[in-house]
Design a protein around this motif. Sequence first.
Motif, short mmCIF file in Angstrom:
data_model
loop_
_atom_site.label_atom_id
_atom_site.label_comp_id
_atom_site.label_asym_id
_atom_site.label_seq_id
_atom_site.Cartn_x
_atom_site.Cartn_y
_atom_site.Cartn_z
N ASN A 29 0.82 -1.21 0.00
CA ASN A 29 0.00 0.00 0.00
C ASN A 29 0.85 1.26 0.00
O ASN A 29 0.48 2.28 -0.60
CB ASN A 29 -0.93 0.00 1.21
CG ASN A 29 -2.02 -1.06 1.11
OD1 ASN A 29 -2.38 -1.46 0.01
ND2 ASN A 29 -2.52 -1.51 2.24
N CYS A 31 3.88 1.52 -1.37
CA CYS A 31 4.38 1.69 -2.74
C CYS A 31 3.31 2.29 -3.65
O CYS A 31 3.60 3.17 -4.47
CB CYS A 31 4.85 0.35 -3.29
SG CYS A 31 6.40 -0.26 -2.57
N GLN A 32 2.08 1.81 -3.51
CA GLN A 32 0.99 2.34 -4.34
C GLN A 32 0.73 3.81 -4.04
O GLN A 32 0.48 4.61 -4.95
CB GLN A 32 -0.29 1.52 -4.10
CG GLN A 32 -1.45 1.93 -5.00
CD GLN A 32 -1.14 1.74 -6.47
OE1 GLN A 32 -0.71 0.68 -6.89
NE2 GLN A 32 -1.35 2.79 -7.27
N ALA A 33 0.80 4.16 -2.75
CA ALA A 33 0.59 5.56 -2.37
C ALA A 33 1.67 6.46 -3.00
O ALA A 33 1.36 7.55 -3.51
CB ALA A 33 0.60 5.70 -0.85
N HIS A 35 3.38 5.79 -5.68
CA HIS A 35 3.14 5.78 -7.12
C HIS A 35 2.07 6.82 -7.48
O HIS A 35 2.21 7.59 -8.46
CB HIS A 35 2.69 4.38 -7.55
CG HIS A 35 2.50 4.22 -9.02
ND1 HIS A 35 1.37 4.66 -9.69
CD2 HIS A 35 3.29 3.65 -9.96
CE1 HIS A 35 1.49 4.38 -10.97
NE2 HIS A 35 2.64 3.76 -11.17
N ASP A 36 1.01 6.85 -6.69
CA ASP A 36 -0.08 7.81 -6.95
C ASP A 36 0.37 9.24 -6.73
O ASP A 36 -0.04 10.16 -7.48
CB ASP A 36 -1.28 7.49 -6.06
CG ASP A 36 -1.91 6.14 -6.38
OD1 ASP A 36 -1.66 5.62 -7.48
OD2 ASP A 36 -2.62 5.61 -5.51
N LEU A 37 1.20 9.46 -5.71
CA LEU A 37 1.66 10.81 -5.42
C LEU A 37 2.58 11.34 -6.52
O LEU A 37 2.49 12.51 -6.92
CB LEU A 37 2.40 10.83 -4.07
CG LEU A 37 1.52 10.70 -2.82
CD1 LEU A 37 2.38 10.48 -1.58
CD2 LEU A 37 0.66 11.95 -2.65
N GLY A 39 2.69 10.23 -9.71
CA GLY A 39 1.78 10.43 -10.85
C GLY A 39 2.49 10.60 -12.19
O GLY A 39 3.70 10.38 -12.34
#
Length: 222
Positions: A29, A31-33, A35-37, A39
């Motif tokens: 989670n 890593c995904q956060a 990745h989203d930040l 963008g």
Amino acid sequence: MSRPNLKLSVAFEFELSAANDLLELGHENLCQAMHDLLGAMVLQGMPTITAKQLGKAGVTVLSHRHHLDVATTAAATIPRAEYVAAGPHLTDDELLQLARRTSGKLPAIEGERARVLRRHALALAGEFRMIPCVVHARLSSGKDAQLQGRLNLTNGSVLLAERDRQSRLQPKQDSLRVEGSGSGVGLKASCAGHTLSGPVIEVPLAELAAHRDALIGLWQKS
């Protein structure tokens, strides 16, 4: 399209200071956060700028990919008992490997951390590790019995000897115990029912962890 004849890899490492809500996320989670930040501004911007700069020398970018990973370096030291609880079937050396593999990658929330550790413990050594045992149980007839079997330290299941697989046990009995043969260790157990392979007898992981040293010692000698 031209065939590639060069492979370029460019890596940066950033040391960050983040809020607690990010630090409490599990590794996936987190890593995904990140990745989203980052963008498209970063993840697509870097290839675009790279292609533009290399194009000045006649170099064409044919494809690109990225890899993102993040580790929590401020994680508190995890007590050995948590590693044992996740993998009571692991040897001392394997417990050290488990600690190294998960260092900086464990969530701060204890329940989630336990699940992550268990998953890594099984990935490290998932094969059945069996020791001989004796099951002390009350039969459906009301008689007490001692059944021979083998205890699986990996998941707490008990495989009864063929001669005892037809035994029928009283349901929900508090006196059900599994003793590792030669260890002197008695473990609380439960019977989840009966199948063609005999009674489904299970020892909780917490029981295995509480007596892990003696049980692993017995397994290593067998």
